[in-house]
Scaffold this motif. Structure first.
Motif, PDB file in Angstrom:
ATOM      1  N   UNK A  80      -5.164   5.493  -5.544  1.00  0.00           N
ATOM      2  CA  UNK A  80      -3.717   5.631  -5.679  1.00  0.00           C
ATOM      3  C   UNK A  80      -2.975   4.742  -4.688  1.00  0.00           C
ATOM      4  N   UNK A  81      -3.535   4.592  -3.478  1.00  0.00           N
ATOM      5  CA  UNK A  81      -2.894   3.733  -2.488  1.00  0.00           C
ATOM      6  C   UNK A  81      -3.019   2.265  -2.869  1.00  0.00           C
ATOM      7  N   UNK A  82      -4.170   1.845  -3.400  1.00  0.00           N
ATOM      8  CA  UNK A  82      -4.357   0.439  -3.751  1.00  0.00           C
ATOM      9  C   UNK A  82      -3.461   0.023  -4.913  1.00  0.00           C
ATOM     10  N   UNK A  83      -3.248   0.932  -5.853  1.00  0.00           N
ATOM     11  CA  UNK A  83      -2.390   0.622  -6.996  1.00  0.00           C
ATOM     12  C   UNK A  83      -0.916   0.881  -6.701  1.00  0.00           C
ATOM     13  N   UNK A  84      -0.606   1.203  -5.439  1.00  0.00           N
ATOM     14  CA  UNK A  84       0.768   1.461  -4.969  1.00  0.00           C
ATOM     15  C   UNK A  84       1.390   2.722  -5.566  1.00  0.00           C
ATOM     16  N   UNK A  85       0.602   3.532  -6.275  1.00  0.00           N
ATOM     17  CA  UNK A  85       1.136   4.774  -6.820  1.00  0.00           C
ATOM     18  C   UNK A  85       1.495   5.745  -5.699  1.00  0.00           C
ATOM     19  N   UNK A  86       0.666   5.812  -4.673  1.00  0.00           N
ATOM     20  CA  UNK A  86       0.957   6.722  -3.578  1.00  0.00           C
ATOM     21  C   UNK A  86       2.201   6.255  -2.808  1.00  0.00           C
ATOM     22  N   UNK A  87       2.378   4.934  -2.697  1.00  0.00           N
ATOM     23  CA  UNK A  87       3.583   4.408  -2.046  1.00  0.00           C
ATOM     24  C   UNK A  87       4.836   4.784  -2.830  1.00  0.00           C
ATOM     25  N   UNK A  88       4.746   4.717  -4.151  1.00  0.00           N
ATOM     26  CA  UNK A  88       5.879   5.102  -4.990  1.00  0.00           C
ATOM     27  C   UNK A  88       6.187   6.589  -4.827  1.00  0.00           C
TER      28      UNK A  88
END
Length: 387
Positions: A80-88
């Motif tokens: 999730x962090x690599x795909x920027x989902x966690x950032x979102x």
């Protein structure tokens, strides 16, 4: 928040299932190769080996639960962090405290799963596996023997069981009775016996030796002879010159103060006992002033084991706040594997060192989990504050 919760839980559970399936498949293959050779030497088929391996899977699941939870959660959060989902999610209002709260719920689910599997499913499966294994060795499941102590008023008893079968029948039973001065008054040996729910020992092929210098409560108060000729226990009188009398009895009943659960715990391995059985066993050892350090450490380990699964989830949370441009997931998963291995090694080392140094059992069992929980919270706080 409901959508975020569904996203996180579904991703973590699927990752955990994938990791656990891989571990179980590997151990199933190793166990199958080992059991196949053993069952073939006993003249049994491949189906016996497969069923034996299946019965071992709940125990493997229980052993691998913390490391699988750690790797699965790290893999999910890293992806999730690599795909920027966690950032979102963070920019959408997922604060660190709320993220920790969401993961606490699924951590509690993992802890409850570990408790149910470890206290109910694994003991049952291990018992069935012992029954299957005993098919080729005469039904014997424990040939190492066990010593127990009992007390009835001022009289004490030393009880030894040579072997135990999977059906609950005990073989080579020895019972020695001692008077208040510590002198032996009765020595009883039996070829086999069993313990009923009331704690009465039903013994067969009994050889009873009595020292007639003292009355023996073993015969007078607790025992009953099923042979009609010996239905009345002899009333011995005090004598300055003791003599030994020997009786051969086909059956004999002895009322013991030992609970049936304690007897079963003494003659079976401690690793397949439930938390309640371990607690009863350790309390009995302590009340009889017997060495209980090792069973107590085993009890507290089993009691804190679900808590270790919660610690693994907390240890995986900081990985969601680490960002790598390339090779992020592989590096994080490798780090999770190393952390899991280090936790297992530290848990084993503290157990052995605590036993040698006579440390407090609950502290020995909880130290690794508390240590890694402190590391995870420190790393999480540092990443939130400075990254």
């Amino acid at each position: 928040m409901k959508t975020v919760r569904r996203l996180l839980y579904r991703d973590i559970l699927s990752s955990f299932a994938l990791v656990m399936a891989g571990f179980l498949a590997l151990f199933f293959f190793v166990d199958f190769i080992d059991d196949l050779d053993r069952f073939q030497r006993l003249g049994l088929g491949v189906g016996w080996a497969i069923w034996s391996c299946i019965l071992k899977m709940p125990g493997r699941f229980y052993e691998l639960m913390p490391i699988a939870v750690l790797i699965g959660t790290i893999f999910s959060l890293a992806r999730l962090a690599q795909s920027s989902e966690f950032t979102i999610l963070r920019t959408g209002g997922l604060s660190p405290a709320r993220a920790l709260g969401l993961l606490s719920i699924i951590a509690l689910f993992f802890a409850l799963t570990a408790f149910v599997v470890g206290d109910y499913l694994t003991p049952w499966a291990d018992k069935q596996a012992q029954l299957l294994k005993s098919t080729g060795n005469g039904g014997v499941t424990n040939a190492s023997g066990a010593w127990m102590k009992d007390r009835d008023g001022d009289y004490s008893y030393a009880v030894h069981v040579g072997r135990a079968k999977a059906s609950g029948v005990m073989e080579d039973v020895l019972i020695m009775e001692f008077d208040p001065k510590g002198a032996m008054t009765t020595r009883l040996t039996a070829r086999q016996g069993a313990v009923d729910s009331s704690g009465r020992w039903q013994l067969q092929d009994v050889k009873l030796m009595q020292w007639t210098r003292a009355l023996t409560p073993l015969n007078r108060a607790a025992g009953s002879v099923t042979d009609p000729k010996n239905s009345q226990a002899p009333q011995d009188k005090l004598s300055d010159n003791p003599s030994v009398r020997e009786l051969l009895l086909p059956q004999y009943s002895w009322q013991s103060q030992l609970p049936s659960g304690v007897v079963a715990a003494a003659v079976q391995p401690t690793w397949n006992m439930s938390t309640l059985e371990l607690y009863r066993y350790t309390r009995h050892l302590s009340s009889q002033e017997q060495a209980s350090q090792q069973p107590e450490i085993q009890f507290w380990r089993k009691a804190f084991y679900p808590f270790a699964c919660m610690v693994m989830v907390a240890l995986a949370l900081p990985f969601a706040y680490l960002h790598f441009r390339s090779g992020g997931i592989s590096v994080k998963v490798f780090g999770g594997i190393m952390l899991g291995i280090s936790f297992v090694v530290l848990n084993a080392i503290t157990g052995h060192v605590g036993l040698l140094r006579d440390w407090t059992p609950w502290l020995v069992a909880s130290a690794p989990s508390l240590f890694y929980l402190g590391i995870s919270m420190a790393a999480f706080g540092w990443l939130v504050r400075y990254r």
